[in-house]
Design a protein around this motif. Structure first.
Motif, PDB file in Angstrom:
ATOM      1  N   CYS A 113       0.578  -1.323   0.223  1.00  0.00           N
ATOM      2  CA  CYS A 113      -0.106   0.627  -0.098  1.00  0.00           C
ATOM      3  C   CYS A 113       1.301   1.281   0.325  1.00  0.00           C
ATOM      4  CB  CYS A 113      -0.827   0.202   1.360  1.00  0.00           C
ATOM      5  SG  CYS A 113      -0.091  -0.117   3.137  1.00  0.00           S
ATOM      6  N   TRP A 114       1.067   2.681  -0.432  1.00  0.00           N
ATOM      7  CA  TRP A 114       0.918   3.789   0.202  1.00  0.00           C
ATOM      8  C   TRP A 114       0.496   4.047   1.822  1.00  0.00           C
ATOM      9  CZ3 TRP A 114      -1.874   8.324   0.145  1.00  0.00           C
ATOM     10  CH2 TRP A 114      -1.284   9.715  -0.152  1.00  0.00           C
ATOM     11  N   ASN A 115       1.575   4.315   2.303  1.00  0.00           N
ATOM     12  CA  ASN A 115       0.776   5.176   2.705  1.00  0.00           C
ATOM     13  C   ASN A 115       1.063   6.531   3.665  1.00  0.00           C
ATOM     14  OD1 ASN A 115       0.468   5.375   6.012  1.00  0.00           O
ATOM     15  ND2 ASN A 115       1.220   3.230   6.876  1.00  0.00           N
ATOM     16  N   SER A 116       0.315   7.355   3.734  1.00  0.00           N
ATOM     17  CA  SER A 116       1.275   9.449   3.466  1.00  0.00           C
ATOM     18  C   SER A 116       1.473   9.065   5.049  1.00  0.00           C
ATOM     19  CB  SER A 116      -0.087   9.745   3.465  1.00  0.00           C
ATOM     20  OG  SER A 116      -0.884   9.808   4.290  1.00  0.00           O
ATOM     21  N   ASP A 117       2.488  10.299   5.124  1.00  0.00           N
ATOM     22  CA  ASP A 117       3.061  10.403   6.224  1.00  0.00           C
ATOM     23  C   ASP A 117       1.671  11.031   7.393  1.00  0.00           C
ATOM     24  OD1 ASP A 117       4.803  11.183   8.795  1.00  0.00           O
ATOM     25  OD2 ASP A 117       5.845  11.335   7.621  1.00  0.00           O
ATOM     26  N   GLN A 118       1.624  11.874   8.652  1.00  0.00           N
ATOM     27  CA  GLN A 118       0.542  12.466   9.266  1.00  0.00           C
ATOM     28  C   GLN A 118       0.452  13.831   8.675  1.00  0.00           C
ATOM     29  OE1 GLN A 118       1.249  12.270  13.229  1.00  0.00           O
ATOM     30  NE2 GLN A 118       2.708  14.035  13.173  1.00  0.00           N
ATOM     31  N   GLY A 119      -0.609  14.060   8.289  1.00  0.00           N
ATOM     32  CA  GLY A 119      -1.168  15.638   8.172  1.00  0.00           C
ATOM     33  C   GLY A 119      -2.084  16.225   7.657  1.00  0.00           C
ATOM     34  N   ASP A 120      -2.744  17.171   7.462  1.00  0.00           N
ATOM     35  CA  ASP A 120      -4.250  17.644   6.599  1.00  0.00           C
ATOM     36  C   ASP A 120      -4.268  17.655   5.405  1.00  0.00           C
ATOM     37  OD1 ASP A 120      -4.820  18.237   9.429  1.00  0.00           O
ATOM     38  OD2 ASP A 120      -4.753  19.913   9.313  1.00  0.00           O
ATOM     39  N   CYS A 121      -5.268  16.829   4.700  1.00  0.00           N
ATOM     40  CA  CYS A 121      -5.988  16.851   3.439  1.00  0.00           C
ATOM     41  C   CYS A 121      -4.283  16.321   2.178  1.00  0.00           C
ATOM     42  CB  CYS A 121      -5.641  18.535   2.388  1.00  0.00           C
ATOM     43  SG  CYS A 121      -6.242  18.083   1.617  1.00  0.00           S
ATOM     44  N   GLN A 122      -3.639  15.368   2.784  1.00  0.00           N
ATOM     45  CA  GLN A 122      -2.700  13.835   1.746  1.00  0.00           C
ATOM     46  C   GLN A 122      -3.761  14.077  -0.118  1.00  0.00           C
ATOM     47  OE1 GLN A 122       0.068  13.186   3.242  1.00  0.00           O
ATOM     48  NE2 GLN A 122      -0.666  14.005   5.394  1.00  0.00           N
ATOM     49  N   TRP A 123      -2.642  14.144  -1.006  1.00  0.00           N
ATOM     50  CA  TRP A 123      -2.994  14.108  -2.107  1.00  0.00           C
ATOM     51  C   TRP A 123      -2.894  13.008  -2.766  1.00  0.00           C
ATOM     52  CZ3 TRP A 123       0.742  15.734  -4.775  1.00  0.00           C
ATOM     53  CH2 TRP A 123       1.391  16.568  -4.337  1.00  0.00           C
ATOM     54  N   VAL A 124      -2.872  12.771  -4.039  1.00  0.00           N
ATOM     55  CA  VAL A 124      -2.293  12.045  -5.345  1.00  0.00           C
ATOM     56  C   VAL A 124      -1.966  12.498  -6.180  1.00  0.00           C
ATOM     57  CG1 VAL A 124      -2.064   9.729  -6.396  1.00  0.00           C
ATOM     58  CG2 VAL A 124      -2.368   9.771  -3.837  1.00  0.00           C
ATOM     59  N   LEU A 125      -1.326  13.154  -6.791  1.00  0.00           N
ATOM     60  CA  LEU A 125      -1.501  13.895  -8.221  1.00  0.00           C
ATOM     61  C   LEU A 125      -2.000  12.642  -9.935  1.00  0.00           C
ATOM     62  CD1 LEU A 125      -1.711  16.435 -10.138  1.00  0.00           C
ATOM     63  CD2 LEU A 125       0.897  16.413  -9.803  1.00  0.00           C
ATOM     64  N   LEU A 126      -1.924  12.708 -10.812  1.00  0.00           N
ATOM     65  CA  LEU A 126      -1.534  11.827 -11.807  1.00  0.00           C
ATOM     66  C   LEU A 126      -1.869  12.472 -12.632  1.00  0.00           C
ATOM     67  CD1 LEU A 126      -4.452   8.730 -10.681  1.00  0.00           C
ATOM     68  CD2 LEU A 126      -1.676   8.698 -10.611  1.00  0.00           C
ATOM     69  N   GLU A 127      -0.370  11.990 -13.737  1.00  0.00           N
ATOM     70  CA  GLU A 127      -0.909  12.739 -14.598  1.00  0.00           C
ATOM     71  C   GLU A 127      -0.495  11.950 -16.288  1.00  0.00           C
ATOM     72  OE1 GLU A 127       2.138  16.407 -17.573  1.00  0.00           O
ATOM     73  OE2 GLU A 127       2.630  15.681 -15.422  1.00  0.00           O
ATOM     74  N   PHE A 128      -1.551  12.006 -17.715  1.00  0.00           N
ATOM     75  CA  PHE A 128      -1.745  11.137 -18.497  1.00  0.00           C
ATOM     76  C   PHE A 128      -0.681  11.086 -19.690  1.00  0.00           C
ATOM     77  CE2 PHE A 128      -5.826  11.147 -15.639  1.00  0.00           C
ATOM     78  CZ  PHE A 128      -5.033   9.894 -14.990  1.00  0.00           C
ATOM     79  N   PRO A 129      -0.594   9.908 -20.404  1.00  0.00           N
ATOM     80  CA  PRO A 129       0.392  10.589 -21.165  1.00  0.00           C
ATOM     81  C   PRO A 129      -0.438  11.507 -22.123  1.00  0.00           C
ATOM     82  CG  PRO A 129      -0.207   8.022 -20.780  1.00  0.00           C
ATOM     83  CD  PRO A 129      -0.456   8.890 -19.749  1.00  0.00           C
ATOM     84  N   ARG A 130      -1.898  11.165 -22.709  1.00  0.00           N
ATOM     85  CA  ARG A 130      -2.953  11.646 -23.580  1.00  0.00           C
ATOM     86  C   ARG A 130      -4.076  11.829 -22.675  1.00  0.00           C
ATOM     87  NH1 ARG A 130      -2.153   6.713 -24.202  1.00  0.00           N
ATOM     88  NH2 ARG A 130      -0.412   6.743 -25.633  1.00  0.00           N
ATOM     89  N   SER A 131      -4.669  12.906 -23.499  1.00  0.00           N
ATOM     90  CA  SER A 131      -5.631  13.815 -22.410  1.00  0.00           C
ATOM     91  C   SER A 131      -6.463  12.921 -22.381  1.00  0.00           C
ATOM     92  CB  SER A 131      -5.930  14.670 -23.216  1.00  0.00           C
ATOM     93  OG  SER A 131      -5.263  15.490 -23.800  1.00  0.00           O
ATOM     94  N   VAL A 132      -7.846  13.019 -21.369  1.00  0.00           N
ATOM     95  CA  VAL A 132      -8.828  11.270 -21.133  1.00  0.00           C
ATOM     96  C   VAL A 132      -9.836  12.572 -20.739  1.00  0.00           C
ATOM     97  CG1 VAL A 132      -7.359   9.395 -20.098  1.00  0.00           C
ATOM     98  CG2 VAL A 132      -8.060  11.118 -18.578  1.00  0.00           C
ATOM     99  N   LYS A 133     -10.955  11.471 -20.034  1.00  0.00           N
ATOM    100  CA  LYS A 133     -12.291  11.867 -19.793  1.00  0.00           C
ATOM    101  C   LYS A 133     -12.633  10.784 -18.633  1.00  0.00           C
ATOM    102  CE  LYS A 133     -15.167  14.816 -22.780  1.00  0.00           C
ATOM    103  NZ  LYS A 133     -16.241  14.584 -23.532  1.00  0.00           N
ATOM    104  N   VAL A 134     -12.341  11.243 -17.379  1.00  0.00           N
ATOM    105  CA  VAL A 134     -12.881  10.341 -16.487  1.00  0.00           C
ATOM    106  C   VAL A 134     -13.639  10.131 -15.974  1.00  0.00           C
ATOM    107  CG1 VAL A 134     -12.198   9.770 -13.958  1.00  0.00           C
ATOM    108  CG2 VAL A 134     -10.511  11.099 -15.442  1.00  0.00           C
ATOM    109  N   SER A 135     -14.450   8.486 -15.956  1.00  0.00           N
ATOM    110  CA  SER A 135     -16.035   8.308 -15.983  1.00  0.00           C
ATOM    111  C   SER A 135     -16.376   7.625 -14.529  1.00  0.00           C
ATOM    112  CB  SER A 135     -16.140   7.241 -16.810  1.00  0.00           C
ATOM    113  OG  SER A 135     -15.344   6.475 -17.099  1.00  0.00           O
ATOM    114  N   VAL A 136     -14.771   7.032 -13.904  1.00  0.00           N
ATOM    115  CA  VAL A 136     -15.403   6.054 -12.867  1.00  0.00           C
ATOM    116  C   VAL A 136     -13.525   6.344 -11.833  1.00  0.00           C
ATOM    117  CG1 VAL A 136     -15.333   4.319 -11.437  1.00  0.00           C
ATOM    118  CG2 VAL A 136     -16.419   4.760 -13.511  1.00  0.00           C
ATOM    119  N   VAL A 137     -13.622   6.503 -10.246  1.00  0.00           N
ATOM    120  CA  VAL A 137     -12.146   6.520  -9.454  1.00  0.00           C
ATOM    121  C   VAL A 137     -12.407   5.632  -8.337  1.00  0.00           C
ATOM    122  CG1 VAL A 137     -10.806   7.576  -7.572  1.00  0.00           C
ATOM    123  CG2 VAL A 137     -12.171   8.932  -9.365  1.00  0.00           C
ATOM    124  N   LYS A 138     -12.202   4.602  -9.144  1.00  0.00           N
ATOM    125  CA  LYS A 138     -12.124   3.392  -7.632  1.00  0.00           C
ATOM    126  C   LYS A 138     -10.270   3.126  -6.664  1.00  0.00           C
ATOM    127  CE  LYS A 138     -13.857   0.198 -10.848  1.00  0.00           C
ATOM    128  NZ  LYS A 138     -13.324  -1.557 -10.851  1.00  0.00           N
TER     129      LYS A 138
END
Length: 141
Positions: A38-63
């Protein structure tokens, strides 16, 4: 039809890693399809994940699959084009459990990057633990 958007060319960044121990808790473990890592964040407010795709996308579902006790109460999905500013695409509210959860995204625009912000962690110290993250949608270019 929606397909997996995260691929080997997708670049990812995270807000933090527990004790900076990327060998044990790094971001890559969200995408390795191994239920023991797993990814385990350190402590602190508002953790995040940023993803940059190789080409443009339209997101329909986050799992997402969290570890119970270390999930977010509120998640915000933001997106932007290559050099644009992030704008909010959706909010969703995970349950605090170990199950794989799916969150449909309604009418998302075409984006090159997405950022998932984990707000209001169920952990007292603000840590987030993610076993699995997948983004479904369609490639637009």
């Amino acid at each position: 039809m929606a397909s997996q958007l995260i691929c080997s060319e997708t670049q990812s960044r995270v807000s933090s890693v527990l004790n900076r121990d990327v060998k044990q808790f790094g971001k890559k473990f969200m995408f390795d399809y191994n239920e023991e890592t797993c990814w385990n964040s350190d402590q602190g407010d508002c953790q995040w994940v940023l993803l940059e795709f190789p080409r443009s996308v339209k997101v329909s579902v986050v799992k997402l699959q969290f570890q119970g006790g270390f999930s977010a109460k509120t998640c915000r999905l933001e997106g932007c084009c290559k050099d644009g500013d992030f704008t909010e695409l959706s909010q969703f509210y995970p349950e605090d459990n170990n199950c794989l959860q799916s969150f449909p995204i309604q009418e998302a625009p075409t984006v090159d990057k997405v950022k998932i912000l984990f707000e209001n962690s169920t952990d007292f110290f603000g840590r987030i633990i993610v076993y699995s993250l997948d983004i479904l949608g369609e490639k637009t270019s």
